[in-house]
Design an enzyme around this catalytic site. Structure first.
Site, PDB file in Angstrom:
ATOM      1  N   HIS A  57      20.084  20.549  -9.812  1.00 30.03           N
ATOM      2  CA  HIS A  57      20.977  20.754 -10.954  1.00 30.03           C
ATOM      3  C   HIS A  57      22.316  21.381 -10.568  1.00 30.03           C
ATOM      4  O   HIS A  57      23.049  21.829 -11.443  1.00 30.03           O
ATOM      5  CB  HIS A  57      20.301  21.653 -11.986  1.00 30.03           C
ATOM      6  CG  HIS A  57      19.003  21.139 -12.488  1.00 30.03           C
ATOM      7  ND1 HIS A  57      18.857  19.888 -13.046  1.00 30.03           N
ATOM      8  CD2 HIS A  57      17.761  21.709 -12.513  1.00 30.03           C
ATOM      9  CE1 HIS A  57      17.602  19.708 -13.408  1.00 30.03           C
ATOM     10  NE2 HIS A  57      16.907  20.786 -13.082  1.00 30.03           N
ATOM     11  N   HIS A 217      15.574  16.682 -16.970  1.00 31.52           N
ATOM     12  CA  HIS A 217      14.469  16.284 -16.101  1.00 31.52           C
ATOM     13  C   HIS A 217      13.932  14.913 -16.482  1.00 31.52           C
ATOM     14  O   HIS A 217      12.883  14.497 -15.998  1.00 31.52           O
ATOM     15  CB  HIS A 217      13.326  17.306 -16.176  1.00 31.52           C
ATOM     16  CG  HIS A 217      13.739  18.693 -15.865  1.00 31.52           C
ATOM     17  ND1 HIS A 217      13.729  19.712 -16.786  1.00 31.52           N
ATOM     18  CD2 HIS A 217      14.202  19.237 -14.710  1.00 31.52           C
ATOM     19  CE1 HIS A 217      14.167  20.825 -16.224  1.00 31.52           C
ATOM     20  NE2 HIS A 217      14.455  20.561 -14.962  1.00 31.52           N
TER      21      HIS A 217
END
Length: 330
Positions: A57, A217
């Site tokens: 991320h 995700h």
């Protein structure tokens, strides 16, 4: 799978070695564990702010460790939580006599492990406060169940500025909570991403299909359908945000246009313009905006839009200078 890697199982640790080698004056690791990522510039008497989350991320989460922001980050594997022991070791390294604020995304594994770390620190008589970012309005109608995504940037900014000004643990937590209470995010994906150790896409989208509301995700969104224009996406995202956080004509807001990893900066500025026009039509003034990659999902194509209602206090926090290996604001 096409990635510039050696062995998939070494993805996270080799990435960390590269960062530590590149910025030895700014970051280090604790307890002999590469994944216990800490500032190298600890300041005595300052509240320590610690975050954590999975790899994949960047610059979330570890990219926010630095001056004016946070002090440590537990680094999990790709899309995985760091352990309670790692979080504890980070806290022991960066705690500077004023207590610890845990500030992280609202994901089950993270909540469980940060809670366990907090219990360990209490045994050492180190005061802790825990807050979660839960800004994704499309993930749940229940505020307590919402995912934390790019909007946590505003919480980092508020907490970091207050801590740099030597605020107390209670004051730093209050600053972060105020930002969190006033930020909402809506996002969308145009392509999936590939987790190195899996070696294939984490979901499927057709050639001309997108997913509105999808999580970082690959969690399901609220609809899959034909790709829309920037104006259409801005309108739908802002309408969803304002249904949850009404802004009156004359209100001011900070704006974050975040790329998910494979969206060009040019496209993000097109989206920025579309969002500004939508907010302006509703009488909302953009005080300040940030455009770029702030919370990615590997090489996913897509973006998120975060809007934070501001007052003079939050403006001061958001204007505060920061300096990390990934984020710089003068």
């Amino acid at each position: 799978m096409k990635k510039i890697i050696n062995a998939p199982e070494d993805y996270t640790d080799e990435m960390l070695r590269g960062i530590y080698a590149s910025f030895p004056d700014k970051v280090k690791y604790a307890a002999g564990d590469l994944r216990c990522y800490c500032t190298a510039r600890k300041k005595d008497g300052k509240v320590a702010i610690i975050t954590g989350g999975g790899t994949g991320h960047l610059p979330l989460f570890l990219g926010y460790v630095g001056e004016g922001l946070i002090d440590g980050c537990g680094v999990g594997g790709v899309f995985q939580s760091p352990s309670a022991e790692q979080i504890y070791h980070i806290a022991k390294e960066v705690e500077a006599g004023a207590g610890v604020l845990f500030l992280y995304g609202n994901y089950t594994g993270d909540v469980m492990n940060f809670d366990m770390a907090s219990e360990l620190l209490e045994m050492d008589d180190i005061a802790t406060v825990s807050l979660t970012g839960a800004d994704d309005v499309l993930s749940s109608s229940n505020v307590e169940a919402r995912r934390g995504v790019a909007g946590i940037y505003f919480m980092y900014k508020a907490a970091g500025a207050k801590a740099a000004g030597m605020g107390s643990l209670e004051e730093v937590a209050a600053a972060a909570k105020k930002a969190g209470d006033n930020v909402r995010t809506a996002g969308f994906a145009l392509t999936p991403c590939v987790i190195p150790e899996v070696g294939r896409s984490n979901f499927e989208l057709a050639e001309n299909e997108m997913a509105f509301g999808m999580g970082i995700h690959g969690e399901p969104g609220i609809w899959n359908g034909p790709v829309k224009t920037a104006d259409e996406l801005a309108a739908e995202a802002i309408d969803e945000i304002l249904k949850d956080m009404p802004l009156a004509e004359g209100d001011e807001a900070a704006l974050l246009i975040n790329g998910l990893g494979a969206t060009s900066v040019e496209e993000l500025y097109i989206l920025n313009n579309s969002v500004r026009e939508r907010l302006s039509a509703k009488g909302v003034k953009v005080y300040r905006s940030w455009t770029g990659e702030y919370a990615t999902s590997m090489e996913m194509m897509g973006a998120s839009i975060s809007v934070c209602k501001v007052d003079e206090e939050l403006k001061g926090y958001f204007d505060y200078p920061v300096d990390t290996p990934f984020i710089c604001q003068r």
